[in-house]
Design a protein around this motif. Structure first.
Motif, PDB file in Angstrom:
ATOM      1  N   ASP A 132       0.876  -1.192   0.122  1.00  0.00           N
ATOM      2  CA  ASP A 132       0.024  -0.152  -0.067  1.00  0.00           C
ATOM      3  C   ASP A 132       0.935   1.161  -0.105  1.00  0.00           C
ATOM      4  OD1 ASP A 132       0.574   0.971   2.631  1.00  0.00           O
ATOM      5  OD2 ASP A 132      -0.878  -0.765   3.332  1.00  0.00           O
ATOM      6  N   ASP A 133       0.295   2.615   0.063  1.00  0.00           N
ATOM      7  CA  ASP A 133       1.163   3.504  -0.041  1.00  0.00           C
ATOM      8  C   ASP A 133       2.019   3.987   1.032  1.00  0.00           C
ATOM      9  OD1 ASP A 133      -0.606   4.477   1.722  1.00  0.00           O
ATOM     10  OD2 ASP A 133      -1.537   5.876   0.206  1.00  0.00           O
ATOM     11  N   ARG A 134       2.181   3.024   2.190  1.00  0.00           N
ATOM     12  CA  ARG A 134       3.032   3.316   3.155  1.00  0.00           C
ATOM     13  C   ARG A 134       4.609   2.620   2.534  1.00  0.00           C
ATOM     14  NH1 ARG A 134       0.497   0.038   7.910  1.00  0.00           N
ATOM     15  NH2 ARG A 134      -0.366  -1.037   6.197  1.00  0.00           N
ATOM     16  N   GLY A 135       4.545   1.748   1.588  1.00  0.00           N
ATOM     17  CA  GLY A 135       5.590   1.009   1.254  1.00  0.00           C
ATOM     18  C   GLY A 135       6.264   1.742  -0.009  1.00  0.00           C
ATOM     19  N   LEU A 136       7.250   1.342  -0.342  1.00  0.00           N
ATOM     20  CA  LEU A 136       8.285   1.934  -1.361  1.00  0.00           C
ATOM     21  C   LEU A 136       7.550   1.888  -2.744  1.00  0.00           C
ATOM     22  CD1 LEU A 136      11.567  -0.004  -0.584  1.00  0.00           C
ATOM     23  CD2 LEU A 136      10.965   2.286   0.227  1.00  0.00           C
ATOM     24  N   ALA A 137       7.782   2.834  -3.774  1.00  0.00           N
ATOM     25  CA  ALA A 137       7.238   3.192  -4.667  1.00  0.00           C
ATOM     26  C   ALA A 137       7.093   1.946  -5.667  1.00  0.00           C
ATOM     27  CB  ALA A 137       7.825   4.500  -5.548  1.00  0.00           C
ATOM     28  N   GLU A 138       8.348   1.252  -5.596  1.00  0.00           N
ATOM     29  CA  GLU A 138       8.284  -0.058  -6.783  1.00  0.00           C
ATOM     30  C   GLU A 138       8.159  -1.114  -5.745  1.00  0.00           C
ATOM     31  OE1 GLU A 138      12.237  -0.373  -8.402  1.00  0.00           O
ATOM     32  OE2 GLU A 138      12.624   1.780  -7.853  1.00  0.00           O
ATOM     33  N   GLY A 139       7.594  -1.199  -4.657  1.00  0.00           N
ATOM     34  CA  GLY A 139       7.301  -2.451  -3.757  1.00  0.00           C
ATOM     35  C   GLY A 139       6.502  -3.386  -4.158  1.00  0.00           C
TER      36      GLY A 139
END
Length: 450
Positions: free
Chosen positions: A289-296
């Motif tokens: 989700d948007d807490r993660g890294l951009a490429e996650g």
């Protein structure tokens, strides 16, 4: 620089990317012979080639090195190479050698062990690069960016001892400088065995017993990207900040990588920094989700211990004890209401970091990142379960109090125990601490490179 993913074979052993000769004499003797050379018109840069390359190929490599020099030094802000080096004039030397380096091979070598710019607060030395044939031309720019970044690392702090900071930063530079983010296999290498030392391990030590650790230090790209995105302005600024934080004058490797990581990612608190990394490491793949890294969303999920809440023991010891900077993840569904208190203990007094993440029935998400008392000898966190459907717990072994990677081994297993104080008494699963064996319970998953 490792082999590209398509050529990965875990039985070959780690690839040389950094070479540290004992003296400048041995460094000079390793320079390949060449049949031709071409010098840049705009930068102090020279490319040599042997019979395995052509003048046209040398021109292609020269143009790539010119581009990455401008990007990494002028745009991103890394130190420029230390010049002049010890041979062939004042330029940085690159050797294209099919004789000395096989296909897919490349490395950087320092010229000397003596700080060449005294009084600047850094330990900078000159270096040169050797590159073998790159069978797939699409890999030339990433390889060039990676190896050139090592030269800039040599220009900043030759004494830094941890391989993951060297290879993790250079691997991240492949994306920062060229936009090429083909480092999924490197990340999969560290995700497959999260209990091993994320910040301090290396494939030279690990791969014979753990074949999936073939890319271990290159998998440091995961936590380097985390620092860049979450604690800097992105685009490589986190790499510059990290290397600035570990740079020192003199041969002693202090501040070390853990101190640099704590400074950049945790305001001086290593536990806080590791909790942030744990969140970015967990929120990948289908869990992104948007807490993660951009490429996650494209990264492999870490192995985790999945528990159904109804079957969860009150105390849990990991089947694979965590080594220093190693991490573990518990993942379970919940149907209870009331407070759940999660705590970590160690009979021998090890320090730990604790991160709790949760998901609500209404689609909301949250975590304990930044909360007080979540690192130290007995970290704890209390979570209200009302409206939640899932909880995940991440634990990091920080080692004994005052742990210094220059004086103690990171490969020493820890004894962390996680305690779950449920709001209602769970079904009887036996007395004492439970050690899970066999496959993951409930919804766990494990992934590793092929």
């Amino acid at each position: 620089m490792p082999l590209p993913p398509v050529d990965l074979d875990a039985h070959f052993g780690p690839r040389d990317c950094l070479v540290a000769p004992a003296s400048s004499a041995t460094a000079s003797s390793r320079r390949p012979d060449s049949v031709g050379q071409i010098t840049s018109d705009v930068l102090p840069l020279r490319v040599h080639w042997d019979d395995g390359f052509t003048a046209d190929e040398a021109a292609t490599f020269l143009a790539s090195f010119e581009r990455t020099w401008v990007t990494q030094v002028d745009d991103i802000g890394f130190n420029a190479p230390v010049l002049p080096d010890t041979e062939d004039g004042p330029e940085l030397d690159v050797y294209l050698s099919a004789i000395q380096a096989g296909p897919w091979s490349a490395w950087a070598i320092q010229d000397t062990n003596v700080d060449q710019v005294e009084g600047d607060g850094q330990f900078g030395v000159s270096a040169y690069i050797v590159m073998g044939p790159i069978p797939d031309p699409s890999w030339i720019d990433p390889y060039v960016a990676h190896e050139f970044n090592h030269v800039l690392q040599y220009a900043t702090d030759f004494t830094e001892a941890s391989l993951p900071i060297w290879e993790g930063t250079a691997t991240a530079m492949q994306g920062w400088a060229t936009g090429d983010t083909r480092y999924g296999e490197e990340i999969a290498s560290v995700q497959a065995t999260p209990w091993l030392p994320l910040i301090l391990g290396d494939s030279y030590t690990l791969w014979r017993d753990v074949p999936t650790a073939y890319y271990w230090e290159y998998g440091g790209v995961l936590w380097v990207l985390h620092l860049d995105e979450k604690h800097a302005s992105g685009g490589g600024s986190g790499g510059v900040a990290l290397w600035s934080a570990v740079a020192n004058e003199g041969a002693e490797p202090e501040p070390d990588v853990l101190e640099g990581l704590a400074a950049i990612g945790g305001d001086g608190d290593l536990g806080a920094a590791m909790n942030g990394i744990a969140r970015s490491r967990f929120l990948v793949g289908d869990d992104w989700d948007d807490r993660g890294l951009a490429e996650g969303a494209s990264f492999v999920m870490p192995e985790r211990d999945g528990l159904f809440a109804a079957d969860a023991p009150s105390s849990y010891r990991f089947e694979n004890p965590l080594q220093v900077t190693g991490q573990a993840f518990l993942d379970f569904d919940v149907e209870d209401s009331g407070p759940l208190t999660v705590s970590v203990s160690s009979e021998v007094g090890l320090q730990s970091a604790l991160l709790v993440m949760w998901w609500g029935a209404d689609g909301s998400v949250g975590d304990s990142l930044g909360a007080a008392d979540t690192s130290g000898p007995a970290p704890t966190y209390t979570l209200e379960l009302d409206g939640l459907t899932r909880v995940a717990v991440a634990v990091t072994n920080l080692g004994p109090s005052g742990f210094d990677p220059d004086d103690a081994s990171a490969y020493t297993p820890g004894d962390q125990v996680v305690t779950l104080a449920w709001p209602v008494t769970p079904p009887d699963t036996g007395s004492g601490v439970v050690t899970r064996t066999g496959g993951p319970i409930g919804g766990g998953c494990a992934s590793a490179p092929g």
